[in-house]
Scaffold this active site. Structure first.
Site, PDB file in Angstrom:
ATOM      1  N   GLU A 206       0.958  -1.094   0.097  1.00 22.82           N
ATOM      2  CA  GLU A 206      -0.036  -0.140  -0.127  1.00 22.82           C
ATOM      3  C   GLU A 206       0.904   1.153  -0.238  1.00 22.82           C
ATOM      4  O   GLU A 206       0.369   2.301   0.275  1.00 22.82           O
ATOM      5  CB  GLU A 206      -0.932  -0.038   0.976  1.00 22.82           C
ATOM      6  CG  GLU A 206      -2.162  -1.061   1.120  1.00 22.82           C
ATOM      7  CD  GLU A 206      -3.208  -0.844   1.993  1.00 22.82           C
ATOM      8  OE1 GLU A 206      -3.255   0.243   2.750  1.00 22.82           O
ATOM      9  OE2 GLU A 206      -4.104  -1.911   1.857  1.00 22.82           O
ATOM     10  N   LYS A 336     -15.475  -1.844   2.910  1.00 20.54           N
ATOM     11  CA  LYS A 336     -14.979  -1.962   1.701  1.00 20.54           C
ATOM     12  C   LYS A 336     -16.033  -2.610   0.656  1.00 20.54           C
ATOM     13  O   LYS A 336     -16.876  -3.876   1.158  1.00 20.54           O
ATOM     14  CB  LYS A 336     -13.916  -3.085   1.843  1.00 20.54           C
ATOM     15  CG  LYS A 336     -12.739  -2.426   2.822  1.00 20.54           C
ATOM     16  CD  LYS A 336     -11.795  -3.896   3.126  1.00 20.54           C
ATOM     17  CE  LYS A 336     -10.618  -3.201   3.559  1.00 20.54           C
ATOM     18  NZ  LYS A 336     -10.028  -4.966   4.298  1.00 20.54           N
TER      19      LYS A 336
END
Ligand code: PGA
Ligand code: ZN
Length: 415
Positions: A206, A336
């Site tokens: 990330e 999400k």
């Protein structure tokens, strides 16, 4: 009532080089919408099913040709020529076409791709920005970003166990000002680590630094020091994503990097001691995804002081969130879209959180694409917070840059 003229999909690659879907929905009026589907690595046990081909001769079994076929033939075959009153109407139809509780027949990746591509096509047809068109049922607002600075766990070779150490800005007037401070902290974190002799050979999944630290707490020390190097102590705090389900062994948590194993109550003590000694304001997945009893204890202990986010615990699932609210387990939910598989169910979770007084953080996955849909979702839902990863790597920047575009141009135009 938008009418679907065509649905198409093909296989593309995500930020880890794994296959995922790009889906296009065309409306009868001529407008198009496209969406690309993200994919997690530290996935929760209770997530909707991401359909993979399982053919070991292609992409180590990770191909998504079956899901592509499901979009083109099953979903396309059923939806083309139909008009839908609303996003909810379309999503409900797809849930019925799938017919399973976890979307395992058609694949949550296939269904989400159509759900998001349709939403974009509708926004294009309305000639308004996506965030203004999404049917969130909430007041839009610019989210505060929590930004990954140091990574561990499954996103960084498991050198330490805690997955994310993030910086959380407060008191800045604009997202642009927040990002400026956060980029400075990303640099300061690197400089601090290099000064201390750690080798950095790139960034983690990330975009955070992934050094071989000697303990999990060392990452808290590093980030606290980096914030101080920039004199930002009063404007920036720390959030962590423990992602503890991924190092739970039996009833314990194995901190391999520290050569020790903690019982549940010792894990809670450790988290409490970090809150006491570092500027930690938010803890995600501090305990295992199925340890409801532990979560209730953790929430009683720390819930008044810090944000306790359920990610693998809730998996953006309305039923699991309802259970958590009833027990008062956690006080916040990570959202999400691909954990549940439709936009409508995502908005349902956000609505439930609002009504229960839980906070919500709209989140990317560790495997992402250049699609910026998430930025519009975060603004539309008024969730207040967004977690995209770090401020490097273009699959992350596409979302930050879209937020900057919304803040700089579209919100100004709309008001
Ligand atoms: P994942 O990580 O996308 O690999 O699940 C993100 C998170 O745990 O928040
Ligand atoms: Zn998480």
């Amino acid at each position: 009532m938008p009418k679907i003229k065509a649905v198409d999909a093909f296989e593309i690659l995500d930020s880890r080089g794994n296959p995922t879907l790009s889906v296009t929905v065309a409306l009868a009026g001529g407008d198009l919408g496209r969406a690309q589907v993200p994919s997690g690595a530290s996935t929760g046990k209770h997530e909707a099913v991401e359909l993979r081909d399982g053919d070991p001769h292609r992409y180590r079994g990770k191909g998504v040709r079956k899901a592509v076929t499901h979009v083109k033939q099953v979903l396309g075959g059923a939806l083309v020529g139909d008009s839908f009153d609303s996003q909810a109407d379309l999503d409900q139809r797809m849930i019925e076409l799938d017919g399973t509780p976890d979307k395992s027949r058609l694949g949550a990746n296939a269904i989400l791709g159509v759900s998001c591509a349709y939403a974009r096509a509708v926004a294009n047809e309305e000639r308004i920005p996506l965030w203004a068109s999404l049917p969130s049922g909430a007041e839009p607002s610019m989210p505060v970003p929590m930004v990954n600075m140091i990574s561990g766990g499954l996103h960084a070779g498991g050198l330490i166990e805690v997955q994310d150490f993030l910086a959380v800005p407060h008191g800045f007037q604009t997202l642009a000002d927040s990002l400026e401070a956060l980029v400075a902290i990303h640099h300061a974190t690197r400089n601090w680590l290099v000064q201390k002799g750690y080798r950095l050979t790139g960034v983690a999944d990330e975009g955070g630094w992934g050094p071989a630290l000697e303990s999990n707490e060392a990452a808290l020390e590093a980030l606290t020091a980096a914030i101080a190097m920039d004199g930002l102590e009063s404007n920036v705090s720390i959030a962590i994503d423990v992602a503890s389900s991924h190092f739970r062994v039996g009833n314990s948590y194995r901190l391999t990097s520290e050569q020790r194993t903690l019982k549940r109550h010792e894990m809670i003590d450790l988290l409490a001691s970090w809150v006491d000694r570092y500027p930690v304001v938010s803890i995600e997945d501090g305990l295992d995804q199925d340890d409801w009893e532990g979560w209730v204890a953790l929430t009683q202990r720390l819930g008044e002081k810090v944000q306790l986010i359920g990610d693998d615990l809730f998996t953006t699932n309305p039923k699991r969130l309802a259970h958590g609210v009833e027990l008062r387990a956690a006080n916040s939910v990570l959202v999400k879209m691909n954990q549940i598989g439709t936009l409508t169910e995502t908005f349902e979770v956000l609505r439930m959180a609002r009504e229960a007084g839980y906070r919500a953080v709209v989140s990317a996955r560790s495997g992402e694409t250049e699609d910026s849909f998430l930025a519009d979702l975060a603004v539309a839902s008024g969730a207040g917070q967004i977690k995209i990863g770090s401020i490097t790597r273009s699959e992350r920047l596409s979302k930050y840059n879209r937020l900057l575009e919304i803040e700089g141009r579209e919100i100004a135009d709309a008001t």
